[in-house]
Design an enzyme around this catalytic site. Structure first.
Site, PDB file in Angstrom:
ATOM      1  N   ASN A   6      31.563  29.970  97.756  1.00 53.72           N
ATOM      2  CA  ASN A   6      31.912  30.441  96.142  1.00 53.72           C
ATOM      3  C   ASN A   6      32.364  29.045  95.531  1.00 53.72           C
ATOM      4  O   ASN A   6      33.490  28.420  96.513  1.00 53.72           O
ATOM      5  CB  ASN A   6      33.368  31.305  95.632  1.00 53.72           C
ATOM      6  CG  ASN A   6      32.990  31.248  94.157  1.00 53.72           C
ATOM      7  OD1 ASN A   6      32.689  29.897  93.226  1.00 53.72           O
ATOM      8  ND2 ASN A   6      33.831  31.959  93.404  1.00 53.72           N
ATOM      9  N   LYS A   8      34.474  27.086  93.632  1.00 52.71           N
ATOM     10  CA  LYS A   8      35.305  27.343  93.193  1.00 52.71           C
ATOM     11  C   LYS A   8      36.771  26.838  93.746  1.00 52.71           C
ATOM     12  O   LYS A   8      37.092  27.463  93.057  1.00 52.71           O
ATOM     13  CB  LYS A   8      35.372  27.799  91.765  1.00 52.71           C
ATOM     14  CG  LYS A   8      34.314  27.076  90.568  1.00 52.71           C
ATOM     15  CD  LYS A   8      33.904  28.148  89.336  1.00 52.71           C
ATOM     16  CE  LYS A   8      33.205  27.423  88.196  1.00 52.71           C
ATOM     17  NZ  LYS A   8      33.046  28.624  87.128  1.00 52.71           N
ATOM     18  N   CYS A   9      36.023  27.694  94.998  1.00 50.99           N
ATOM     19  CA  CYS A   9      37.184  29.206  95.965  1.00 50.99           C
ATOM     20  C   CYS A   9      37.325  27.626  97.094  1.00 50.99           C
ATOM     21  O   CYS A   9      37.036  26.895  97.850  1.00 50.99           O
ATOM     22  CB  CYS A   9      36.414  29.615  96.201  1.00 50.99           C
ATOM     23  SG  CYS A   9      37.205  30.505  97.815  1.00 50.99           S
ATOM     24  N   SER A  10      38.801  27.415  97.006  1.00 47.33           N
ATOM     25  CA  SER A  10      39.417  26.082  97.706  1.00 47.33           C
ATOM     26  C   SER A  10      38.886  26.828  99.121  1.00 47.33           C
ATOM     27  O   SER A  10      39.023  25.634 100.259  1.00 47.33           O
ATOM     28  CB  SER A  10      40.784  26.136  97.687  1.00 47.33           C
ATOM     29  OG  SER A  10      41.914  27.169  98.141  1.00 47.33           O
ATOM     30  N   ARG A  13      35.522  25.511 100.016  1.00 46.66           N
ATOM     31  CA  ARG A  13      35.370  24.462 100.238  1.00 46.66           C
ATOM     32  C   ARG A  13      36.141  24.042 101.845  1.00 46.66           C
ATOM     33  O   ARG A  13      35.847  23.660 102.108  1.00 46.66           O
ATOM     34  CB  ARG A  13      36.048  23.867  99.093  1.00 46.66           C
ATOM     35  CG  ARG A  13      35.418  23.573  98.105  1.00 46.66           C
ATOM     36  CD  ARG A  13      36.277  22.900  96.895  1.00 46.66           C
ATOM     37  NE  ARG A  13      37.221  22.812  96.652  1.00 46.66           N
ATOM     38  CZ  ARG A  13      37.986  23.524  95.920  1.00 46.66           C
ATOM     39  NH1 ARG A  13      37.079  24.622  95.992  1.00 46.66           N
ATOM     40  NH2 ARG A  13      39.251  24.109  95.578  1.00 46.66           N
TER      41      ARG A  13
END
Length: 121
Positions: A6, A8-10, A13
Site C-alpha cells: 500500500n 500510503k503505508c510507511s 515503503r
C-alpha cells in the site's frame, strides 16, 4: 518474491526500500486494487502460521463498523471478510516464490524474507 503493498503505508515503503537496497527481484502487488483470493490468503496464513484475525487491523474504523471485536472466530468467514475488505490486512506481507511468508513490519523481518529468498532461489 511478492510484496503486498500500500503506497500510503510507511512500513510498506520502508520494506520496499529495503528490498531495493538488497537488490532482490520482487513484484509489487497493490493488494487494495488486487486483493488476494480466499485461496491465496488461506495459503499465506498457513505459511505465516497465523489465523486471519491475527493479521487483521482491529484498530481501523472499518473493523469497528463491521463489529470484528465481537465476531466469532471462524477461519473461512474471516478470510472472506478480509478478501472483501483488504484494507484491514496487516501490511506489508512478503511472499517468497516457495510460498513462505512474513508480515514484514520491521527491518529484521524484511531481511529474514530476503535471506530466505536468496537461500531458496
Amino acid at each position: 518474491m511478492e510484496i503486498w503493498f500500500n503506497p500510503k503505508c510507511s512500513k510498506c515503503r520502508l520494506a520496499k526500500e529495503a528490498l531495493d537496497a538488497a537488490g532482490v527481484d520482487y513484484e509489487i502487488r497493490r493488494y487494495l486494487d488486487e486483493p488476494p483470493t480466499a485461496d491465496e490468503l488461506s495459503s499465506t496464513l498457513d505459511a505465516l502460521g497465523l489465523e486471519p484475525w491475527d493479521v487483521t487491523r482491529m484498530s481501523e474504523p472499518e473493523a469497528a463498523e463491521l463489529g470484528l471485536a465481537q465476531r466469532t472466530r471462524e477461519r473461512e468467514s474471516w478470510i472472506q471478510l478480509l478478501v472483501e475488505h483488504p484494507a484491514l490486512l496487516q501490511r506489508p506481507i512478503i511472499v517468497t516464490d516457495d510460498g513462505s511468508a512474513w508480515v514484514a513490519r520491521d527491518p529484521d523481518t524484511v531481511q529474514a524474507a530476503v535471506g530466505h529468498a536468496r537461500s531458496t532461489g
